[in-house]
Design a protein around this motif. Sequence first.
Motif, mmCIF file in Angstrom:
data_model
loop_
_atom_site.group_PDB
_atom_site.id
_atom_site.type_symbol
_atom_site.label_atom_id
_atom_site.label_comp_id
_atom_site.label_asym_id
_atom_site.label_seq_id
_atom_site.Cartn_x
_atom_site.Cartn_y
_atom_site.Cartn_z
ATOM 1 N N UNK A 300 -8.277 0.748 1.968
ATOM 2 C CA UNK A 300 -8.551 2.157 1.683
ATOM 3 C C UNK A 300 -7.755 3.072 2.621
ATOM 4 N N UNK A 301 -7.641 2.669 3.893
ATOM 5 C CA UNK A 301 -6.873 3.474 4.859
ATOM 6 C C UNK A 301 -5.380 3.450 4.543
ATOM 7 N N UNK A 302 -4.888 2.284 4.077
ATOM 8 C CA UNK A 302 -3.476 2.193 3.676
ATOM 9 C C UNK A 302 -3.193 3.138 2.514
ATOM 10 N N UNK A 303 -4.122 3.182 1.557
ATOM 11 C CA UNK A 303 -3.973 4.092 0.416
ATOM 12 C C UNK A 303 -3.998 5.548 0.873
ATOM 13 N N UNK A 304 -4.873 5.829 1.834
ATOM 14 C CA UNK A 304 -4.978 7.191 2.355
ATOM 15 C C UNK A 304 -3.672 7.620 3.019
ATOM 16 N N UNK A 305 -3.087 6.716 3.809
ATOM 17 C CA UNK A 305 -1.816 7.016 4.485
ATOM 18 C C UNK A 305 -0.685 7.171 3.475
ATOM 19 N N UNK A 306 -0.673 6.299 2.462
ATOM 20 C CA UNK A 306 0.360 6.374 1.423
ATOM 21 C C UNK A 306 0.246 7.689 0.649
ATOM 22 N N UNK A 307 -1.001 8.054 0.311
ATOM 23 C CA UNK A 307 -1.238 9.283 -0.438
ATOM 24 C C UNK A 307 -0.867 10.516 0.387
ATOM 25 N N UNK A 308 -1.102 10.444 1.690
ATOM 26 C CA UNK A 308 -0.768 11.569 2.565
ATOM 27 C C UNK A 308 0.744 11.709 2.731
ATOM 28 N N UNK A 309 1.441 10.566 2.716
ATOM 29 C CA UNK A 309 2.888 10.576 2.936
ATOM 30 C C UNK A 309 3.637 11.049 1.697
#
Length: 321
Positions: A300-309
Amino acid sequence: MGPSNRSSWHGFILRGFSEHPKLEVTLSGVVAIFYLITLVGNTAIILASLLDSRLHTPMYFFLRNLSFLDLCFTTSIVPQMLVNLWGPDKTISYEGCVVQLYVYMWLGSVECLLLAVMSYDRFTAICKPLHYSVTMRPPICLGMVAVVWGGSLANAVVLCTLTLRLPRCGNNLLDHFLCELPAMVKIACVDTTTVEMSVFALGIVIVLTPLTLILISYGHIARAVLRMRSKTGQRKAMNTCGSHLTVVSIFYGTIIYMYLQPGHSVSKDQGKFLTLFYTIITPSLNPLIYTLRNKDMKNALKKLLTAAYHGPKERKRSWES
């Protein structure tokens, strides 16, 4: 408010670590770094568990509450503490001290009880999996959290009100870096036995009762895990419970060492460092502890970072996948 307390309307002096000026410089940097880690880590956990539909479960609902609690807990202490550490001004207004005292006691009590609720959630999931969806329905989870926050507020109101009513005869020098209840009791100019007994009695209820329930829950969990035939199931259960048990050990270990010992067994400076540990360091460690051993939260955190980037389109695609 009696005449003996009028001088306190001008505020309090927080002595903190003023006897060690060089240490204050180092501590201000350390506290600022850990506060930043706390803000980023806990905010990330809240956002990731809200945005990922697979984390809309009771376990992550309670974890979001813990992260929100840690954000509020540290924010009620750190900004004022940094102001006092950075410069010669060691004062805090009377109103500011009262607010900090109530909020500090309230949120500290919430954490004790919330960790017990989280252990009950894990007990139900592992020991009674067939009843889990019924026992931990959203309304019940909301009710548990409401009781935790409400009961803790009642505890804080009782203890803090008793403490603030003690006459101080003009004493306004607190030998601490925050407006903590024991430090406030120490500057009273009357016998404080009744207040201290009340603090101890409610401390037993708020600290030792939840801890006992946690230990009972984990006793049943350990027995259930040992009976599992699947090694994968055992590993998953241990990873999930291990994170919570680590947080419980750090938080309760420090609290018990601080508050449930004979009166003078903890030195003044040692007490300050222990308070610093469970109010500043522990909230910054919680996100790390919960993510290192939790595959779902990592994803979930990886997705959050990807979505933020990436842009809005990539963000939408990331959360839908």
